[in-house]
Design an enzyme around this catalytic site. Structure first.
Site, PDB file in Angstrom:
ATOM      1  N   GLY A  59       0.837  -1.200   0.000  1.00 31.51           N
ATOM      2  CA  GLY A  59       0.000   0.000   0.000  1.00 31.51           C
ATOM      3  C   GLY A  59       0.866   1.241   0.000  1.00 31.51           C
ATOM      4  O   GLY A  59       2.008   1.209   0.477  1.00 31.51           O
TER       5      GLY A  59
ATOM      6  N   GLN B 193       2.985  10.054   1.181  1.00 34.10           N
ATOM      7  CA  GLN B 193       4.277   9.377   1.350  1.00 34.10           C
ATOM      8  C   GLN B 193       5.237   9.706   0.210  1.00 34.10           C
ATOM      9  O   GLN B 193       6.444   9.509   0.337  1.00 34.10           O
ATOM     10  CB  GLN B 193       4.091   7.856   1.409  1.00 34.10           C
ATOM     11  CG  GLN B 193       3.365   7.378   2.647  1.00 34.10           C
ATOM     12  CD  GLN B 193       3.244   5.872   2.626  1.00 34.10           C
ATOM     13  OE1 GLN B 193       2.310   5.315   2.059  1.00 34.10           O
ATOM     14  NE2 GLN B 193       4.207   5.178   3.243  1.00 34.10           N
TER      15      GLN B 193
ATOM     16  N   CYS C 215       5.520  -0.236   7.162  1.00 33.83           N
ATOM     17  CA  CYS C 215       5.223   0.975   6.406  1.00 33.83           C
ATOM     18  C   CYS C 215       6.478   1.407   5.658  1.00 33.83           C
ATOM     19  O   CYS C 215       7.566   1.426   6.236  1.00 33.83           O
ATOM     20  CB  CYS C 215       4.781   2.078   7.373  1.00 33.83           C
ATOM     21  SG  CYS C 215       4.377   3.632   6.562  1.00 33.83           S
ATOM     22  N   LEU C 216       6.312   1.745   4.385  1.00 30.83           N
ATOM     23  CA  LEU C 216       7.470   2.162   3.590  1.00 30.83           C
ATOM     24  C   LEU C 216       8.077   3.466   4.117  1.00 30.83           C
ATOM     25  O   LEU C 216       9.222   3.774   3.822  1.00 30.83           O
ATOM     26  CB  LEU C 216       7.081   2.322   2.113  1.00 30.83           C
ATOM     27  CG  LEU C 216       6.659   1.030   1.394  1.00 30.83           C
ATOM     28  CD1 LEU C 216       6.200   1.331  -0.026  1.00 30.83           C
ATOM     29  CD2 LEU C 216       7.786   0.008   1.392  1.00 30.83           C
TER      30      LEU C 216
ATOM     31  N   GLU D 275      -3.701   3.322   5.284  1.00 30.61           N
ATOM     32  CA  GLU D 275      -3.452   4.326   4.229  1.00 30.61           C
ATOM     33  C   GLU D 275      -4.297   5.590   4.439  1.00 30.61           C
ATOM     34  O   GLU D 275      -3.828   6.694   4.193  1.00 30.61           O
ATOM     35  CB  GLU D 275      -3.715   3.728   2.841  1.00 30.61           C
ATOM     36  CG  GLU D 275      -2.881   2.497   2.484  1.00 30.61           C
ATOM     37  CD  GLU D 275      -1.389   2.644   2.690  1.00 30.61           C
ATOM     38  OE1 GLU D 275      -0.870   3.782   2.633  1.00 30.61           O
ATOM     39  OE2 GLU D 275      -0.722   1.625   2.934  1.00 30.61           O
TER      40      GLU D 275
ATOM     41  N   HIS E  37      -2.576   7.870   6.704  1.00 30.00           N
ATOM     42  CA  HIS E  37      -1.558   8.713   6.046  1.00 30.00           C
ATOM     43  C   HIS E  37      -2.187   9.993   5.496  1.00 30.00           C
ATOM     44  O   HIS E  37      -1.602  11.065   5.578  1.00 30.00           O
ATOM     45  CB  HIS E  37      -0.893   7.960   4.886  1.00 30.00           C
ATOM     46  CG  HIS E  37       0.217   7.034   5.303  1.00 30.00           C
ATOM     47  ND1 HIS E  37       1.352   7.463   5.948  1.00 30.00           N
ATOM     48  CD2 HIS E  37       0.376   5.703   5.137  1.00 30.00           C
ATOM     49  CE1 HIS E  37       2.166   6.428   6.170  1.00 30.00           C
ATOM     50  NE2 HIS E  37       1.592   5.343   5.689  1.00 30.00           N
TER      51      HIS E  37
HETATM   52 CO    CO Z   1       2.339   3.431   5.690  1.00 26.52          CO
END
Ligand code: CO
Length: 173
Positions: free
Chosen positions: A46, A51, A96-97, A139, A142
């Site tokens: 995701g 981001q 999480c990236l 998401e 975010h």
């Molecule tokens: Co994330």
């Protein structure tokens, strides 16, 4: 195809609230495709627009289908709104990236229904449980400027942030 730079914690830009997408244009569609490329390039499931430093309410998710888990399903979701949820909670270790290497268990609603626009601007309703429901909530957070580390106690969050800071400094060397 473009691989976009992913913001990682600590970064104030991850804590801004994103604005709704007003007009779904070719530029928006192209950006969603870049988000998909970026998510896949980083082996993510995701990614939310903030981001990649775009403060618009857009997310992409790609996870195995619940009907046939040999197939992945790709979701491109614009202006999502949670319109229903059950009282039951669930939690898994999330990643999480924007916080590479960190894992956090976050309490989420186990089933949700969202309303959103697809990339053609058509209003859709989606009911989700399991991994998809968790992913969508992660998401949407975010989009509201919330990163999953924010659910930790202040002390644990500080430890995680310092660890990420150190990692960032080391990789910049
Ligand atoms: Co994330």
């Amino acid at each position: 195809m473009a691989i976009l730079e992913i913001l990682t914690e600590p970064d104030k830009r991850l804590h801004r609230v994103s604005d709704p997408v007003e007009h779904i244009t070719d530029d928006i569609r192209a950006f969603l495709n870049d988000m998909v490329d970026t998510m896949r390039h980083n082996d993510g499931i995701g990614l939310a627009a903030p981001q990649v430093n775009c403060h618009k309410r857009m997310i992409v998710i790609e996870i195995p289908s619940q009907e046939d888990d040999t197939q992945n399903i790709l979701y491109k979701i614009i202006n999502p709104k949670i319109i229903g949820k059950n009282a039951q909670m669930c939690a898994i270790e999330e990643g999480c990236l924007s916080a590479p290497g960190e894992r956090v268990r976050v309490n989420r609603f186990s089933e949700i229904t969202i309303q959103y626009l697809d990339e053609q601007g058509i209003e859709k309703t989606l009911s989700a449980d399991g991994l998809l429901a968790i992913c969508i909530q992660h998401e949407i957070d975010h989009l509201d400027g919330i990163v999953f580390l924010d659910y930790l106690s202040p002390l644990k969050r500080k430890v995680a942030i310092n660890r990420l800071k150190r990692r960032k400094e080391n990789s910049a060397d």
